[in-house]
Design a protein around this motif. Structure first.
Motif, mmCIF file in Angstrom:
data_model
loop_
_atom_site.group_PDB
_atom_site.id
_atom_site.type_symbol
_atom_site.label_atom_id
_atom_site.label_comp_id
_atom_site.label_asym_id
_atom_site.label_seq_id
_atom_site.Cartn_x
_atom_site.Cartn_y
_atom_site.Cartn_z
ATOM 1 N N ARG A 1 -21.369 -8.630 16.878
ATOM 2 C CA ARG A 1 -22.613 -9.245 16.431
ATOM 3 C C ARG A 1 -23.763 -9.129 17.423
ATOM 4 O O ARG A 1 -24.910 -8.872 17.002
ATOM 5 C CB ARG A 1 -22.365 -10.706 16.050
ATOM 6 C CG ARG A 1 -21.644 -10.843 14.712
ATOM 7 C CD ARG A 1 -21.165 -12.241 14.451
ATOM 8 N NE ARG A 1 -20.103 -12.627 15.389
ATOM 9 C CZ ARG A 1 -19.375 -13.738 15.258
ATOM 10 N NH1 ARG A 1 -19.598 -14.564 14.258
ATOM 11 N NH2 ARG A 1 -18.429 -14.017 16.129
ATOM 12 N N PRO A 2 -23.557 -9.280 18.741
ATOM 13 C CA PRO A 2 -24.687 -9.053 19.655
ATOM 14 C C PRO A 2 -25.254 -7.644 19.557
ATOM 15 O O PRO A 2 -26.470 -7.447 19.631
ATOM 16 C CB PRO A 2 -24.071 -9.323 21.039
ATOM 17 C CG PRO A 2 -22.933 -10.243 20.770
ATOM 18 C CD PRO A 2 -22.375 -9.807 19.451
ATOM 19 N N TRP A 3 -24.398 -6.652 19.380
ATOM 20 C CA TRP A 3 -24.861 -5.275 19.220
ATOM 21 C C TRP A 3 -25.737 -5.154 17.978
ATOM 22 O O TRP A 3 -26.814 -4.550 18.019
ATOM 23 C CB TRP A 3 -23.651 -4.344 19.116
ATOM 24 C CG TRP A 3 -23.973 -2.884 19.116
ATOM 25 C CD1 TRP A 3 -24.002 -2.046 20.193
ATOM 26 C CD2 TRP A 3 -24.305 -2.064 17.972
ATOM 27 N NE1 TRP A 3 -24.336 -0.769 19.804
ATOM 28 C CE2 TRP A 3 -24.530 -0.747 18.447
ATOM 29 C CE3 TRP A 3 -24.439 -2.326 16.612
ATOM 30 C CZ2 TRP A 3 -24.875 0.307 17.605
ATOM 31 C CZ3 TRP A 3 -24.787 -1.276 15.763
ATOM 32 C CH2 TRP A 3 -25.000 0.016 16.262
ATOM 33 N N LEU A 4 -25.282 -5.742 16.883
ATOM 34 C CA LEU A 4 -26.047 -5.658 15.639
ATOM 35 C C LEU A 4 -27.384 -6.382 15.754
ATOM 36 O O LEU A 4 -28.410 -5.904 15.255
ATOM 37 C CB LEU A 4 -25.230 -6.254 14.486
ATOM 38 C CG LEU A 4 -24.172 -5.353 13.875
ATOM 39 C CD1 LEU A 4 -23.277 -6.150 12.931
ATOM 40 C CD2 LEU A 4 -24.803 -4.181 13.131
ATOM 41 N N ARG A 5 -27.390 -7.537 16.397
ATOM 42 C CA ARG A 5 -28.633 -8.291 16.527
ATOM 43 C C ARG A 5 -29.680 -7.494 17.292
ATOM 44 O O ARG A 5 -30.844 -7.380 16.883
ATOM 45 C CB ARG A 5 -28.379 -9.626 17.228
ATOM 46 C CG ARG A 5 -29.630 -10.505 17.302
ATOM 47 C CD ARG A 5 -29.463 -11.672 18.244
ATOM 48 N NE ARG A 5 -30.615 -12.576 18.136
ATOM 49 C CZ ARG A 5 -30.951 -13.448 19.069
ATOM 50 N NH1 ARG A 5 -30.245 -13.550 20.186
ATOM 51 N NH2 ARG A 5 -31.996 -14.240 18.907
ATOM 52 N N VAL A 6 -29.268 -6.922 18.419
ATOM 53 C CA VAL A 6 -30.221 -6.165 19.231
ATOM 54 C C VAL A 6 -30.637 -4.896 18.499
ATOM 55 O O VAL A 6 -31.818 -4.512 18.512
ATOM 56 C CB VAL A 6 -29.620 -5.847 20.616
ATOM 57 C CG1 VAL A 6 -30.581 -4.995 21.428
ATOM 58 C CG2 VAL A 6 -29.301 -7.133 21.369
#
Length: 335
Positions: free
Chosen positions: A64-69
């Motif tokens: 999820r952090p990868w997708l958010r950024v």
């Protein structure tokens, strides 16, 4: 002919999910690349065009952090991989295939100006983004963690050094000065690993990879990450020319860069802080994670430190530590 379903449960899950996402029961997967973490990348085989499956095992690396950024970068006009299908709970993403080689694999002395020009243009787009108020910042805690990597993993674990009181004071004083410099700089979106191996040379790019650790951080950090790279070295005169080019372009678009002399110093100091951190990370990858190949580049970082640290009297404590203690121990390890 399609490959047989693998026996490893994660591999079987990855292949089944890929075939469902593509609507192609005959699709196969072949290894595309890995990174220094637990994430892996797989290229589809069979029907064209090929796609990339990013596998982030959810018990080891949250996707999820990868997708958010990624979504923030794309909204700001930064070229990033397009997501074609996703299963966040399973940690599986289907991405466009940006091709095989990274900028690091195609750049050379003859074409470096072209690649660096494009990389700087993309970096300025990234640094111009407006981030959400809750976005993490490159603050004291992160800097302290980075500082600890060098001492704990490179000095203690890899070189077998236990610092005496004088050397410990030298390191602490130098790290404090480096941290104070980083904290005093204007803050912009900061990739933290903006370097040629994380850039893909596509027509509307370069496309930016490995951005999940982006923070609000010091403005000189990413430019020096790009130009004093962990895996490629350039003559210092050329690096300074590129830094000056970045500075002029950043000023043109209103980024908060200081006067050129102060910026070049800040880039030097951010580079030193980063080089020490990466020496610690490479040692940790070797000793904890069983990935020894990264330490082959450790001499590059010692050379970077030799080129920069003696230029600044404020960094004399670090220079003394390197000359008296670190470099003699390092010479024994690599001999």
């Amino acid at each position: 002919m399609s490959e047989p379903a693998p026996h490893d449960p994660r591999a079987a899950q990855r292949l089944d999910w890929t075939r469902a996402a593509l609507g192609d029961a005959a699709a196969g997967l072949e290894r595309a690349s890995t990174d220094a973490g637990f994430r892996s990348y797989w290229r589809t085989t069979g029907a064209a065009p090929s796609r990339i499956v990013m596998d982030s095992p959810p018990d080891k690396e949250d996707v999820r952090p990868w997708l958010r950024v990624r979504d923030l970068l794309e909204a700001g006009g930064v070229r990033v991989p397009r997501v074609l299908a996703r299963d966040v709970e399973a940690g599986l993403l289907l991405l466009e295939d940006l091709g095989g080689p990274t900028v690091a694999q195609v750049i050379d002395a003859a074409n470096a100006d072209v690649h660096m020009d494009a990389a700087i243009a993309q970096l300025i787009r990234l640094q111009s983004l407006t981030l959400p108020e809750d976005f993490p910042a490159f603050g004291e805690a992160l800097l302290q963690r980075d500082a600890g990597l060098f001492e704990d993993w490179f000095l203690h674990r890899h070189l077998g050094i236990t610092l005496d009181c004088e050397d410990a004071e030298r390191l602490q004083l130098a790290q404090r000065r480096l941290m104070d410099n980083a904290l005093a700089q204007a803050r912009v979106p900061t990739h933290r690993d903006y370097m040629p191996r994380n850039l893909m040379p596509v027509a509307d790019g370069p496309a930016v990879l490995d951005f999940q650790d982006m923070v609000l951080g010091p403005i000189a950090y990413d430019p020096v990450s790009l130009l004093r790279d962990a895996f490629l070295s350039w003559p210092e005169a050329r690096v300074e020319d590129w830094l000056r080019s970045y500075h002029a372009r950043a000023m043109q678009v209103g980024l908060p860069v200081p006067a050129i002399g102060d910026f070049l110093r800040d880039a030097d100091w951010c580079g030193v802080q980063r080089h020490l951190k990466i020496l610690g990370i490479f040692a940790r990858l070797h000793h904890r994670d069983g990935k020894p190949r990264y330490l082959a580049d450790a001499p590059r970082f010692i050379a970077y430190l030799d080129a920069v640290v003696p230029k600044y009297r404020e960094l004399d404590p670090l220079h003394e530590l390197l000359e008296r203690t670190v470099k003699p121990a390092f010479a024994k390890v690599i001999s």
